[in-house]
Motif scaffolding. Structure first.
Motif: not given
Length: 85
Positions: A58-85
């Motif tokens: 259970v502790a391993a599952l919770i740790l994986l949940l927190f790490v995955g959530t952290f990576i998802g949040v950081v990835t989401w915040k670092n997204r750059k909007p696509k340039k429209v030509d």
């Protein structure tokens, strides 16, 4: 060079102490207790043996949940909007 403050050191020592206590408890629970008679008084201080597998899982599952959530949040915040030509 920046050194840790007293509060940082206290938190660090507390975490190390807690980790050592948890490691000692788990080691005795998993390695020593199977060789002690079942009616010995020391068994009253430990949970049933089934939990020695369930709790770390259970502790391993919770740790994986927190790490995955952290990576998802950081990835989401670092997204750059696509340039429209």
């Amino acid at each position: 060079m920046k050194f840790a403050t007293g509060a940082d050191q206290a938190v660090g020592f507390g975490l190390v102490g807690f980790s050592l206590l948890l490691f000692t408890y788990y080691t005795i629970w998993v390695i020593v207790l199977p060789f002690v008679d079942g009616d010995h008084v020391i068994h009253s201080y430990f949970l049933p043996r089934e939990y020695s597998v369930i709790l770390p899982g259970v502790a391993a599952l919770i740790l994986l949940l927190f790490v995955g959530t952290f990576i998802g949040v950081v990835t989401w915040k670092n997204r750059k909007p696509k340039k429209v030509d």
